[in-house]
Motif scaffolding. Structure first.
Motif, mmCIF file in Angstrom:
data_model
loop_
_atom_site.group_PDB
_atom_site.id
_atom_site.type_symbol
_atom_site.label_atom_id
_atom_site.label_comp_id
_atom_site.label_asym_id
_atom_site.label_seq_id
_atom_site.Cartn_x
_atom_site.Cartn_y
_atom_site.Cartn_z
ATOM 1 N N LYS A 24 0.899 -34.175 0.701
ATOM 2 C CA LYS A 24 1.301 -35.572 0.879
ATOM 3 C C LYS A 24 1.830 -35.823 2.286
ATOM 4 C CE LYS A 24 2.504 -36.256 -3.991
ATOM 5 N NZ LYS A 24 3.638 -36.429 -4.963
ATOM 6 N N LYS A 25 2.237 -34.760 2.968
ATOM 7 C CA LYS A 25 2.752 -34.881 4.335
ATOM 8 C C LYS A 25 1.631 -34.993 5.365
ATOM 9 C CE LYS A 25 6.617 -31.864 3.029
ATOM 10 N NZ LYS A 25 7.275 -30.555 3.283
ATOM 11 N N LEU A 26 0.394 -34.711 4.961
ATOM 12 C CA LEU A 26 -0.742 -34.688 5.877
ATOM 13 C C LEU A 26 -1.449 -36.036 5.879
ATOM 14 C CD1 LEU A 26 -2.688 -32.994 7.699
ATOM 15 C CD2 LEU A 26 -3.968 -32.462 5.608
ATOM 16 N N LYS A 27 -1.700 -36.561 7.064
ATOM 17 C CA LYS A 27 -2.449 -37.813 7.181
ATOM 18 C C LYS A 27 -3.860 -37.631 6.633
ATOM 19 C CE LYS A 27 -0.090 -39.568 11.319
ATOM 20 N NZ LYS A 27 -0.280 -39.943 12.746
ATOM 21 N N PRO A 28 -4.453 -38.683 6.055
ATOM 22 C CA PRO A 28 -5.827 -38.581 5.546
ATOM 23 C C PRO A 28 -6.809 -38.245 6.664
ATOM 24 C CG PRO A 28 -4.746 -40.575 4.737
ATOM 25 C CD PRO A 28 -3.848 -40.009 5.806
ATOM 26 N N GLY A 29 -7.876 -37.552 6.284
ATOM 27 C CA GLY A 29 -8.929 -37.241 7.251
ATOM 28 C C GLY A 29 -9.445 -35.827 7.133
ATOM 29 N N PRO A 30 -8.656 -34.810 7.459
ATOM 30 C CA PRO A 30 -9.160 -33.429 7.413
ATOM 31 C C PRO A 30 -9.388 -32.950 5.990
ATOM 32 C CG PRO A 30 -6.828 -33.465 7.977
ATOM 33 C CD PRO A 30 -7.285 -34.884 8.019
ATOM 34 N N ARG A 31 -10.312 -32.014 5.847
ATOM 35 C CA ARG A 31 -10.605 -31.417 4.549
ATOM 36 C C ARG A 31 -9.697 -30.211 4.327
ATOM 37 N NH1 ARG A 31 -15.150 -30.833 1.033
ATOM 38 N NH2 ARG A 31 -14.159 -30.291 -0.957
ATOM 39 N N ALA A 32 -9.133 -30.104 3.124
ATOM 40 C CA ALA A 32 -8.232 -29.000 2.803
ATOM 41 C C ALA A 32 -8.976 -27.906 2.054
ATOM 42 C CB ALA A 32 -7.052 -29.494 1.974
ATOM 43 N N HIS A 33 -8.699 -26.655 2.417
ATOM 44 C CA HIS A 33 -9.322 -25.479 1.816
ATOM 45 C C HIS A 33 -8.206 -24.524 1.387
ATOM 46 C CE1 HIS A 33 -13.090 -26.760 3.880
ATOM 47 N NE2 HIS A 33 -12.236 -27.113 4.824
ATOM 48 N N ILE A 34 -8.300 -23.973 0.182
ATOM 49 C CA ILE A 34 -7.228 -23.156 -0.380
ATOM 50 C C ILE A 34 -7.535 -21.673 -0.213
ATOM 51 C CG2 ILE A 34 -5.839 -22.676 -2.420
ATOM 52 C CD1 ILE A 34 -5.611 -25.541 -1.265
ATOM 53 N N THR A 35 -6.578 -20.930 0.300
ATOM 54 C CA THR A 35 -6.720 -19.495 0.526
ATOM 55 C C THR A 35 -5.555 -18.737 -0.112
ATOM 56 O OG1 THR A 35 -7.156 -17.829 2.246
ATOM 57 C CG2 THR A 35 -5.469 -19.475 2.734
ATOM 58 N N HIS A 36 -5.651 -17.415 -0.110
ATOM 59 C CA HIS A 36 -4.575 -16.512 -0.546
ATOM 60 C C HIS A 36 -4.297 -16.599 -2.046
ATOM 61 C CE1 HIS A 36 -0.824 -14.146 -0.060
ATOM 62 N NE2 HIS A 36 -1.334 -13.799 1.105
ATOM 63 N N LEU A 37 -5.283 -16.986 -2.854
ATOM 64 C CA LEU A 37 -5.100 -17.003 -4.299
ATOM 65 C C LEU A 37 -5.061 -15.567 -4.827
ATOM 66 C CD1 LEU A 37 -7.420 -19.363 -3.459
ATOM 67 C CD2 LEU A 37 -6.949 -20.009 -5.822
ATOM 68 N N MET A 38 -4.226 -15.345 -5.832
ATOM 69 C CA MET A 38 -4.123 -13.996 -6.390
ATOM 70 C C MET A 38 -5.370 -13.654 -7.195
ATOM 71 S SD MET A 38 -1.461 -12.834 -5.097
ATOM 72 C CE MET A 38 -1.404 -11.270 -5.961
ATOM 73 N N PRO A 39 -5.918 -12.443 -7.023
ATOM 74 C CA PRO A 39 -7.133 -12.055 -7.735
ATOM 75 C C PRO A 39 -6.958 -12.163 -9.255
ATOM 76 C CG PRO A 39 -6.678 -10.504 -5.981
ATOM 77 C CD PRO A 39 -5.479 -11.405 -6.077
ATOM 78 N N GLY A 40 -8.010 -12.695 -9.902
ATOM 79 C CA GLY A 40 -7.990 -12.869 -11.346
ATOM 80 C C GLY A 40 -7.412 -14.185 -11.794
ATOM 81 N N ARG A 41 -6.717 -14.889 -10.894
ATOM 82 C CA ARG A 41 -6.102 -16.179 -11.247
ATOM 83 C C ARG A 41 -6.700 -17.338 -10.444
ATOM 84 N NH1 ARG A 41 -2.160 -12.245 -11.269
ATOM 85 N NH2 ARG A 41 -0.966 -12.028 -13.216
ATOM 86 N N GLU A 42 -7.751 -17.049 -9.693
ATOM 87 C CA GLU A 42 -8.286 -18.066 -8.779
ATOM 88 C C GLU A 42 -8.707 -19.347 -9.502
ATOM 89 O OE1 GLU A 42 -9.613 -13.976 -7.060
ATOM 90 O OE2 GLU A 42 -9.502 -14.948 -9.045
ATOM 91 N N ASP A 43 -9.474 -19.205 -10.575
ATOM 92 C CA ASP A 43 -9.966 -20.397 -11.273
ATOM 93 C C ASP A 43 -8.825 -21.189 -11.887
ATOM 94 O OD1 ASP A 43 -12.535 -19.699 -10.568
ATOM 95 O OD2 ASP A 43 -13.027 -18.800 -12.515
ATOM 96 N N ASP A 44 -7.850 -20.500 -12.457
ATOM 97 C CA ASP A 44 -6.716 -21.197 -13.070
ATOM 98 C C ASP A 44 -5.903 -21.939 -12.012
ATOM 99 O OD1 ASP A 44 -7.407 -20.289 -15.598
ATOM 100 O OD2 ASP A 44 -6.120 -18.511 -15.461
ATOM 101 N N ILE A 45 -5.697 -21.309 -10.871
ATOM 102 C CA ILE A 45 -4.950 -21.967 -9.799
ATOM 103 C C ILE A 45 -5.700 -23.211 -9.325
ATOM 104 C CG2 ILE A 45 -4.127 -21.749 -7.426
ATOM 105 C CD1 ILE A 45 -3.602 -18.769 -8.030
ATOM 106 N N MET A 46 -7.012 -23.091 -9.149
ATOM 107 C CA MET A 46 -7.788 -24.238 -8.676
ATOM 108 C C MET A 46 -7.802 -25.366 -9.708
ATOM 109 S SD MET A 46 -8.474 -23.505 -5.600
ATOM 110 C CE MET A 46 -9.311 -25.070 -5.351
ATOM 111 N N ARG A 47 -7.822 -25.031 -11.004
ATOM 112 C CA ARG A 47 -7.752 -26.077 -12.034
ATOM 113 C C ARG A 47 -6.411 -26.800 -11.989
ATOM 114 N NH1 ARG A 47 -11.290 -22.670 -15.163
ATOM 115 N NH2 ARG A 47 -9.552 -21.344 -15.828
ATOM 116 N N GLU A 48 -5.330 -26.042 -11.777
ATOM 117 C CA GLU A 48 -4.023 -26.696 -11.681
ATOM 118 C C GLU A 48 -3.957 -27.595 -10.450
ATOM 119 O OE1 GLU A 48 -0.678 -24.105 -11.927
ATOM 120 O OE2 GLU A 48 -0.904 -23.824 -14.098
ATOM 121 N N ILE A 49 -4.531 -27.141 -9.338
ATOM 122 C CA ILE A 49 -4.554 -27.962 -8.127
ATOM 123 C C ILE A 49 -5.300 -29.263 -8.399
ATOM 124 C CG2 ILE A 49 -5.498 -28.132 -5.788
ATOM 125 C CD1 ILE A 49 -4.898 -25.129 -5.484
ATOM 126 N N ALA A 50 -6.436 -29.181 -9.106
ATOM 127 C CA ALA A 50 -7.216 -30.383 -9.419
ATOM 128 C C ALA A 50 -6.434 -31.345 -10.303
ATOM 129 C CB ALA A 50 -8.526 -29.990 -10.094
#
Length: 254
Positions: free
Chosen positions: A209-235
Motif C-alpha cells: 500500500k506504500k508503493l505508488k501504482p505502476g510497477p509490477r510486484a514479484h514475490i520471492t523467498h517463499l519457504m519450500p513446500g508452502r509456496e502455493d499456500d503463501i501465494m493463495r493468501e497473498i491473492a
C-alpha cells in the motif's frame, strides 16, 4: 541490462535455490545456492558481487565460487556490502578456519577477492548500470538494491519486514518497472515473521500500500513446500493486481 534470476526461494530441496540474481554477465546480487547452476565460464565472468546482508542463504556460494574460479581470473572479484556485513564475512566465513581467507590468497597483493564498503544509501555506476543500496529492516544490518538500466529500473528488497526508506526511494524512481519483494511465511506464522523480521501475506499487503501504482510486484523467498499456500493468501489480501511468484530462470531486460 539483462537480469536473470538464479535463485528465488527461502530454502532448498525440490529444485529450490536460494537468493541470487545475475545482472548481465558480470554483476551478482547475493550469492545463494542458485550460483551453483552457472557454468564455470559464467562464474569466471562475475567481477562484482553485491550482498544484501550476511545470512548464509545469501552468501553461501561465494566461497565455493571463489575457490572454483579464482585462479582462472586476472582480477579479484570485488565484493560490496555494508561494513557490518563485510565484518561478518571476515570474522565468521573467510577466517581461515571455516573457509580460507581469499582476501589474502594467493597473496595479499593479488587476492581472489577484495572487500568494498557500500553504505546503505550509497550507489555505484558500472558501465552505465546504476546500483543503489537502500536500507531495509531485518534482524541483521540489511539493504535492498535498485538496479537501473537504459530502459527502466528494478528494485529488490532482499530480506525485510515492515520498512520505510525502501518505499520512499521506489516512489521517487520515475522509471521503476519491477519490484521483487520477499514473503517468507504464512499468516499463521505471523509471530515467526515478527521475530525473524520477514514478511507474511498480511504484512506484505500493508507494505505494498506504500508503493505508488505502476510497477509490477514479484514475490520471492517463499519457504519450500508452502509456496502455493503463501501465494493463495497473498491473492486473498490483494485480489486486484495480485503480485506474482518470482521463478528461478526468469529474465528481465531493462
Amino acid at each position: 541490462m539483462k537480469i536473470r534470476i538464479l535463485g528465488a526461494s527461502g530454502g532448498i530441496g525440490a529444485q529450490a535455490r536460494t537468493t541470487s540474481i545475475l545482472v548481465d554477465h558480470d554483476i551478482l546480487i547475493d550469492a545463494g545456492t542458485g550460483v551453483g547452476d552457472l557454468t564455470l565460464e559464467e562464474m569466471c565472468a562475475i567481477d562484482h558481487v553485491f550482498l544484501t546482508h550476511s545470512h548464509l542463504d545469501h552468501v553461501t556460494m561465494l566461497p565455493f565460487m571463489l575457490d572454483t574460479v579464482g585462479a582462472d581470473r586476472r582480477e579479484p572479484v570485488r565484493v560490496y556490502a555494508q561494513e557490518a556485513t563485510l565484518a561478518t564475512l571476515r570474522a565468521h566465513l573467510f577466517n581461515g578456519e571455516l573457509w580460507p581467507d581469499f582476501s589474502r590468497i594467493p597473496t595479499s597483493e593479488a587476492p581472489f577477492m577484495t572487500y568494498h564498503a557500500l553504505p546503505a544509501g550509497g550507489e555505484m555506476t558500472l558501465n552505465q548500470r546504476r546500483v543503489r543500496s537502500i536500507p531495509v529492516t531485518h534482524v541483521v544490518p540489511a539493504v535492498g538494491y535498485l538496479l537501473s538500466g537504459a530502459r527502466g529500473s528494478l528494485a529488490f528488497s532482499g530480506d525485510t519486514t515492515t520498512t520505510e526508506e525502501f518505499w520512499k526511494v521506489l516512489n521517487a524512481t520515475g522509471d521503476l518497472r519491477h519490484v521483487i519483494i520477499e514473503t517468507s511465511f504464512l499468516d499463521a506464522d505471523a509471530e515467526l515473521s515478527r521475530i525473524s523480521k520477514h514478511l507474511c501475506p498480511s504484512l506484505l499487503a500493508d507494505e505494498l500500500k506504500k508503493l505508488k501504482p505502476g510497477p509490477r510486484a514479484h514475490i520471492t523467498h517463499l519457504m519450500p513446500g508452502r509456496e502455493d499456500d503463501i501465494m493463495r493468501e497473498i491473492a486473498r489480501h490483494i485480489p486486484d493486481n495480485t503480485p506474482r511468484r518470482l521463478m528461478r530462470g526468469e529474465v528481465f531486460e531493462l
